[in-house]
Scaffold this motif. Structure first.
Motif, PDB file in Angstrom:
ATOM      1  N   SER A 108      36.470  41.984  43.036  1.00  0.00           N
ATOM      2  CA  SER A 108      35.909  40.634  43.022  1.00  0.00           C
ATOM      3  C   SER A 108      34.391  40.721  42.943  1.00  0.00           C
ATOM      4  O   SER A 108      33.755  40.017  42.160  1.00  0.00           O
ATOM      5  N   GLU A 109      33.817  41.640  43.744  1.00  0.00           N
ATOM      6  CA  GLU A 109      32.368  41.860  43.724  1.00  0.00           C
ATOM      7  C   GLU A 109      32.037  43.136  44.476  1.00  0.00           C
ATOM      8  O   GLU A 109      32.856  43.662  45.241  1.00  0.00           O
ATOM      9  N   ASP A 123      39.821  41.285  44.476  1.00  0.00           N
ATOM     10  CA  ASP A 123      40.378  39.988  44.133  1.00  0.00           C
ATOM     11  C   ASP A 123      41.804  39.936  44.677  1.00  0.00           C
ATOM     12  O   ASP A 123      42.658  40.750  44.298  1.00  0.00           O
TER      13      ASP A 123
END
Length: 268
Positions: A108-109, A123
């Motif tokens: 996701s990051e 994610d």
């Protein structure tokens, strides 16, 4: 698994060569464990052949006892760090020759809190693989994707190179068949040619699933350097003179020979 436990430990996990798969050649892959030495090997050879087995991975394996606890003192707290979106991470991966499909894009990051710590967040919608693994390979590989934030741009490793894992000093699995939600990559020591770090994987509740100590990677170019290839080995086409196809603008070869013989006879 073989030990009768789902809490396991691997030591000296050496990756000696990659296993290259292709559509043209089928491969036999063998995983063997020696009970006397507790040594595990993964090897391959071409299917239905008498080729020598090529060893790809060798390590030692043991069961964790109930008293074994995570030794790495890290917590998934990424407040105040620089956020690197997943799109940027996978763009960097594509630049070095690794084009991950949707099922493998777990991030996701990535948040970089300081020079030696990365916080990786997955994610939640991407963790749809069967949970029959003690530790899903896509979970572990997804954590490694966070290292692309160190490539190119203001990263330490120049663009065009990726980090390839070659050794895991110690892998401990505390929670089997769990889904990784986030991870912390700590104690990062990186040079233009190699990287060493520790990793801790967490579930959504913050419990430790696994930890890896002394993970080692090497920086390698996965794309061919076309400029270097051109200098090292290069064909250049050149059209040779063809008498039969000579244009009218070129002198007649027979006339040139006659002129040469005439000049030679004068000198004699």
């Amino acid at each position: 698994i073989w030990l009768g436990h789902d809490r396991v430990e691997l030591r000296d996990f050496d990756i000696s060569r990659p296993l290259v798969l292709s559509y043209e050649t089928a491969m036999d892959v063998r995983t063997s464990i020696d009970p006397e030495t507790a040594t595990c090997e993964i090897a391959s050879r071409q299917r239905q052949s008498d080729d020598i087995w090529q060893v790809h991975v060798r390590c030692r394996v043991a069961a964790l006892t109930g008293g074994d606890k995570p030794a790495l003192a890290v917590v998934p707290n990424s407040a105040g760090g620089r956020v690197i979106p997943a799109a940027d991470v996978y763009a960097l991966a594509s630049d070095v020759g690794l084009d991950y499909g949707p099922a493998f894009r777990r991030l996701s990051e990535v948040i970089r809190t300081n020079e030696d710590t990365l916080h990786v967040t997955f994610d939640a919608a991407s963790g749809l693989w069967p949970r029959s693994f003690v530790l899903s390979p896509t979970d572990l590989d997804g954590v490694f994707h966070g290292l692309f934030s160190l490539v190119g741009g203001d990263g330490v490793v120049t663009g065009g190179k990726a980090f390839i894992p070659v050794r895991l000093g110690r892998v401990q699995i505390f929670k089997s068949s769990a889904t990784v939600a986030r991870a912390v990559i700590s104690d990062v020591r990186v040079t233009p040619h190699a990287l060493r770090c520790n990793l801790v994987l967490f579930d959504a509740e913050g419990s430790v699933i696994a930890q890896l100590e002394e993970a080692r990677f090497v920086a390698a170019a996965l794309k061919a350097d076309r400029d270097t290839d051109r200098v090292a080995y290069h064909f250049t086409g050149q059209r040779h003179f063809d008498v039969k196809r000579a244009s009218s603008d070129l002198p007649d070869p027979e006339a040139l020979r006659a002129k040469y013989r005439k000049e030679r006879d004068k000198r004699l």
